[in-house]
Design an enzyme around this catalytic site. Structure first.
Site, PDB file in Angstrom:
ATOM      1  N   ILE A  43       1.796  -8.660   3.007  1.00  0.00           N
ATOM      2  CA  ILE A  43       2.657  -9.500   2.163  1.00  0.00           C
ATOM      3  C   ILE A  43       4.099  -9.491   2.690  1.00  0.00           C
ATOM      4  CG2 ILE A  43       3.659  -9.672  -0.157  1.00  0.00           C
ATOM      5  CD1 ILE A  43       0.903  -8.608  -1.213  1.00  0.00           C
ATOM      6  N   TYR A  66      -1.690   4.946  -8.336  1.00  0.00           N
ATOM      7  CA  TYR A  66      -1.308   3.580  -7.928  1.00  0.00           C
ATOM      8  C   TYR A  66      -0.949   2.734  -9.152  1.00  0.00           C
ATOM      9  CZ  TYR A  66      -1.395  -0.992  -5.723  1.00  0.00           C
ATOM     10  OH  TYR A  66      -1.025  -2.241  -5.272  1.00  0.00           O
TER      11      TYR A  66
HETATM   12  P1  NAD Z   1       0.108  -3.583   3.917  1.00  0.00           P
HETATM   13  O1  NAD Z   1      -0.476  -2.236   4.135  1.00  0.00           O
HETATM   14  O2  NAD Z   1      -0.389  -4.718   4.722  1.00  0.00           O
HETATM   15  O3  NAD Z   1       1.697  -3.519   4.038  1.00  0.00           O
HETATM   16  C1  NAD Z   1       2.446  -2.478   3.458  1.00  0.00           C
HETATM   17  C2  NAD Z   1       3.618  -2.150   4.371  1.00  0.00           C
HETATM   18  O4  NAD Z   1       4.366  -1.093   3.743  1.00  0.00           O
HETATM   19  C3  NAD Z   1       3.172  -1.632   5.754  1.00  0.00           C
HETATM   20  O5  NAD Z   1       3.830  -2.351   6.778  1.00  0.00           O
HETATM   21  C4  NAD Z   1       3.572  -0.180   5.733  1.00  0.00           C
HETATM   22  O6  NAD Z   1       3.939   0.349   7.003  1.00  0.00           O
HETATM   23  C5  NAD Z   1       4.770  -0.200   4.758  1.00  0.00           C
HETATM   24  N1  NAD Z   1       5.009   1.146   4.262  1.00  0.00           N
HETATM   25  C6  NAD Z   1       4.101   2.006   3.734  1.00  0.00           C
HETATM   26  N2  NAD Z   1       4.651   3.201   3.537  1.00  0.00           N
HETATM   27  C7  NAD Z   1       5.951   3.110   3.955  1.00  0.00           C
HETATM   28  C8  NAD Z   1       7.018   4.035   4.025  1.00  0.00           C
HETATM   29  N3  NAD Z   1       6.870   5.322   3.670  1.00  0.00           N
HETATM   30  N4  NAD Z   1       8.195   3.591   4.493  1.00  0.00           N
HETATM   31  C9  NAD Z   1       8.361   2.310   4.900  1.00  0.00           C
HETATM   32  N5  NAD Z   1       7.378   1.399   4.869  1.00  0.00           N
HETATM   33  C10 NAD Z   1       6.175   1.806   4.408  1.00  0.00           C
HETATM   34  O7  NAD Z   1      -0.119  -3.868   2.363  1.00  0.00           O
HETATM   35  P2  NAD Z   1       0.127  -5.168   1.448  1.00  0.00           P
HETATM   36  O8  NAD Z   1      -1.154  -5.444   0.784  1.00  0.00           O
HETATM   37  O9  NAD Z   1       0.846  -6.231   2.174  1.00  0.00           O
HETATM   38  O10 NAD Z   1       1.077  -4.518   0.341  1.00  0.00           O
HETATM   39  C11 NAD Z   1       2.397  -4.943   0.099  1.00  0.00           C
HETATM   40  C12 NAD Z   1       2.717  -4.660  -1.359  1.00  0.00           C
HETATM   41  O11 NAD Z   1       1.875  -5.463  -2.183  1.00  0.00           O
HETATM   42  C13 NAD Z   1       2.465  -3.213  -1.788  1.00  0.00           C
HETATM   43  O12 NAD Z   1       3.498  -2.784  -2.625  1.00  0.00           O
HETATM   44  C14 NAD Z   1       1.165  -3.299  -2.552  1.00  0.00           C
HETATM   45  O13 NAD Z   1       1.023  -2.293  -3.512  1.00  0.00           O
HETATM   46  C15 NAD Z   1       1.312  -4.670  -3.190  1.00  0.00           C
HETATM   47  N6  NAD Z   1       0.052  -5.252  -3.648  1.00  0.00           N
HETATM   48  C16 NAD Z   1      -0.934  -5.557  -2.757  1.00  0.00           C
HETATM   49  C17 NAD Z   1      -2.114  -6.112  -3.218  1.00  0.00           C
HETATM   50  C18 NAD Z   1      -3.238  -6.475  -2.293  1.00  0.00           C
HETATM   51  O14 NAD Z   1      -4.343  -6.772  -2.776  1.00  0.00           O
HETATM   52  N7  NAD Z   1      -3.035  -6.507  -0.986  1.00  0.00           N
HETATM   53  C19 NAD Z   1      -2.276  -6.350  -4.589  1.00  0.00           C
HETATM   54  C20 NAD Z   1      -1.249  -6.032  -5.457  1.00  0.00           C
HETATM   55  C21 NAD Z   1      -0.079  -5.488  -4.973  1.00  0.00           C
END
Ligand code: NAD
Length: 255
Positions: free
Chosen positions: A13, A153
């Protein structure tokens, strides 16, 4: 020139948000553990301070936007890391950058929450209260003692959304808008890992939105780009579910 910092910029995202904001004319400062303009670990206090200092330097102390996407899911190495990244990695970075944002042009913050905050395990959990009381060590200890990353979470996203609502009331006068986008299931590496997890995979795969499919990262970025734009100038303190109807389903149609 609109300068916007985006956490979690390297993947999913966050990467989609960076792309769309750039297309909309923003200068984007990506923050992530790797492959980013600013390399920082938001799970630690030092990492958050390091990220904020670099943002301040690169924006000349005038930041127009902040989008907090960095997060860990249920396959994180530990439940305490979920608490530190998802909740404190966002709330502390915002606190460190609040004054810099107040100097910006029509400044706006968007936090990525989750429809998981609606789950009934999240709201009454003691971990939620510890996060809202800003007790990171205690919340981390409780999370690891419980050893249930899915509860950590949901609780982290519930606490984050409540924090955002409370903070919005406080910071409205400073001219900084603040909203939360709550995605449902979105096809990203985080979601892929959850689908393949032996403990949670089946539940994740069976959790299908009324619209009948998962979202794409660009569909979340569409909402974020709108909220960060002047078209959203009166939207403040809101939670926007971008979830194919999951929130409506989980609340049985209630508000
Ligand atoms: P993703 O794993 O593709 O991206 C998450 C990013 O966060 C990664 O680039 C990772 O390196 C970074 N990150 C993690 N820990 C970190 C740290 N300690 N310091 C700096 N950066 C860090 O995941 P995504 O699905 O794109 O998630 C993005 C957001 O969306 C998150 O907050 C997640 O909880 C939320 N979300 C995702 C979904 C889903 O279904 N994918 C649903 C609801 C909410």
């Amino acid at each position: 020139m609109t300068i916007t910092a985006v956490t979690g910029s390297a993947s999913g995202i966050g990467a989609a948000v960076c792309k769309q904001l750039q297309e909309a004319g923003h200068t984007v400062l990506g923050i992530d553990r790797q492959n980013a303009d600013i390399i920082a670990d938001l799970s630690t206090v030092e990492g958050r301070i390091n990220a904020a200092n670099q943002v301040k330097a690169l924006s000349n102390n005038k930041l127009d936007g902040l989008v907090c996407c960095a997060g860990l899911g249920v396959t994180a190495p530990s439940a305490s890391l979920v608490i530190s990244v998802n909740y404190f990695g966002t709330t502390e970075l915002i606190a460190l950058l609040q004054d810099t944002l107040a100097q910006g042009e029509n400044p706006a913050i968007t936090i990525i929450g989750s429809v998981a905050a609606v789950q009934q395990i999240a709201e009454p959990h003691a971990m939620t209260e510890l996060m809202l009381e800003n007790k990171e060590i205690d919340a981390r200890t409780m999370a690891d003692e419980l050893g249930q990353p899915h509860i950590a979470y949901s609780a982290s996203k519930y606490a984050l959304t409540v924090h955002a609502r409370r903070l919005a009331v406080q910071i409205g006068k400073t001219g900084v808008r603040l909203n939360t986008v709550a995605p449902g299931a979105v096809e990203t590496p985080l979601h892929e890992a959850s689908k393949n997890d032996p403990r949670f995979g089946e539940a994740v795969r069976n959790f299908v939105a009324p619209i009948g499919r998962n979202g794409e990262p660009s569909e979340i970025a569409d909402a974020v780009t709108f909220l960060q734009s002047s078209n959203a100038s009166f939207i403040h303190g809101s939670v926007l579910y971008v979830d194919g109807g999951m929130d409506a389903m989980m609340r049985n149609g209630n508000l």
